[in-house]
Write a protein that holds these residues in place. Structure first.
Motif, PDB file in Angstrom:
ATOM      1  N   THR A  59       0.780  -1.240   0.000  1.00 51.70           N
ATOM      2  CA  THR A  59       0.000   0.000   0.000  1.00 51.70           C
ATOM      3  C   THR A  59       0.811   1.289   0.000  1.00 51.70           C
ATOM      4  N   ILE A  93      -0.123  -2.373  -5.130  1.00 50.35           N
ATOM      5  CA  ILE A  93      -1.504  -2.141  -5.559  1.00 50.35           C
ATOM      6  C   ILE A  93      -1.554  -1.164  -6.719  1.00 50.35           C
ATOM      7  N   ASP A 152      -8.462  -2.679  -9.422  1.00 50.40           N
ATOM      8  CA  ASP A 152      -8.101  -2.009  -8.173  1.00 50.40           C
ATOM      9  C   ASP A 152      -8.175  -2.995  -7.005  1.00 50.40           C
ATOM     10  N   VAL A 153      -7.073  -3.689  -6.734  1.00 48.85           N
ATOM     11  CA  VAL A 153      -7.024  -4.599  -5.586  1.00 48.85           C
ATOM     12  C   VAL A 153      -7.398  -3.822  -4.325  1.00 48.85           C
ATOM     13  N   GLY A 192      -7.045  -2.469  -1.172  1.00 52.07           N
ATOM     14  CA  GLY A 192      -6.092  -2.309  -0.086  1.00 52.07           C
ATOM     15  C   GLY A 192      -6.785  -2.229   1.256  1.00 52.07           C
ATOM     16  N   GLY A 232      -7.959  -8.692  -2.848  1.00 54.68           N
ATOM     17  CA  GLY A 232      -7.355  -8.173  -1.615  1.00 54.68           C
ATOM     18  C   GLY A 232      -7.378  -9.202  -0.502  1.00 54.68           C
TER      19      GLY A 232
END
Length: 323
Positions: A144, A153, A208-209, A211, A293
């Motif tokens: 992150t 990410i 968009d993983v 976070g 995630g």
């Protein structure tokens, strides 16, 4: 003539199980199922609930300083749910500084629990606990914050076709269109979500993983594994706020009372982390983003807390809580 009995054949030696502290317990791997269940229930609710499906019910995400922070459009003036607001008190004072809360809770365990008192054995446990915390922190930081440049990410977002785009709508869009190709090129060269937001752009177009999911799963998993491991027998006492046993409580020394309150603090941080994970499952991200995630977070927890049970060499490095 009597013959001597032959000694039984020798059996191959095996690695003995580690000696455990009297109060140590270990979370079974099956307990991790609480995380996919949480995401599944939250995601299903977000899909079938008219409130959650309302087109303007999704403000900017709660996650701090990661791609998800600006992947969605600006929040509406009146979100349909308090937890869908970016400025809700739990987001501002808990999620945005989530790793600080983990650090405080983890440190309080190391300071308060008898298993970490200054003896030859406890010194080794303390070192191994520090290694476990360092590994979790490293995973969080690389995912992150920074990974030889943009964090993992943000890198995955760009690799899957995402990037920084100008926010163009109405009059503002026409004004931006007149600024020329130089500004567009500058935005396209931005490789992190935070920099994109600072430049007035929008992080869009890639995978968009989450976070937010990653961080909250790791935070709650670390605290539960550590808390149960070093003080499993004291968890029930920590959860009990009954005042009916005044006589017994008067006999407790101040140190034990302090340890009980430390466990309550640790459980409170873990419990609030789980609740915010559930809110994330309802209000933010696509199914695939949440589950990616989760997968990374579970891999992190497995490597730190469950793999050592099967690999003695790795157990010597990271240890096991309370062992």
């Amino acid at each position: 003539m009597a013959t001597r009995d032959k000694s039984p054949p020798s059996t191959p030696t095996t690695t003995p199980p580690p000696k455990t502290h009297a109060s140590s317990h270990q979370i079974p791997p099956i307990a991790l199922i609480v995380y996919p269940i949480t995401l599944l229930v939250g995601s299903l609710y977000s899909s079938i609930s008219p409130t959650a499906r309302f087109p303007h019910a999704h403000p900017a995400p709660l996650a701090p300083s990661i791609a998800t922070d600006i992947n969605l459009s600006s929040p509406p003036e009146s979100p349909v749910n308090y937890f869908a607001r970016k400025d809700n008190v739990f987001n501002v004072y808990f999620v945005k500084i989530g790793w600080l809360w983990l650090t405080l809770a983890f440190a309080s365990l190391l300071i308060s629990q008898p298993v970490y008192r200054k003896t030859a054995t406890s010194s080794g446990r303390l070192t191994q606990a520090t290694v476990r915390y360092a590994l979790a922190t490293t995973a969080w930081y690389l995912m992150t914050q920074w990974f030889f440049g943009p964090p993992v990410i943000d890198r995955s977002f760009v690799i899957t076709g995402g990037g920084c785009e100008r926010v163009a709508s109405g009059v503002a869009g026409a004004a931006q269109a007149a600024t020329g190709a130089g500004e567009v090129a500058a935005l396209e060269s931005v490789l992190t979500a935070a920099a994109c937001k600072a430049a007035g752009g929008k992080w869009a177009g890639g995978h968009d993983v989450s976070g937010h999911v990653f961080m909250l799963v790791v935070v709650t998993g670390v605290l539960v594994c550590e808390g149960v491991g070093v003080a499993g027998d004291a968890i029930c006492k920590a959860l009990s706020f009954s005042t009916g046993e005044e006589g017994n409580r008067k006999d407790e020394d101040e140190g034990e009372k302090g340890r009980v309150w430390v466990l309550r603090f640790v459980l409170a941080v873990a419990g609030l982390g789980w609740w915010m994970l559930f809110m994330t499952a309802i209000w933010f991200h696509t199914w695939l983003e949440k589950w990616s995630g989760l997968t990374i977070a579970l891999g992190t927890l497995y490597a730190i807390y469950f793999l050592p049970r099967k690999v003695p060499a790795w157990r010597k490095v990271v240890g096991m809580p309370g062992v």
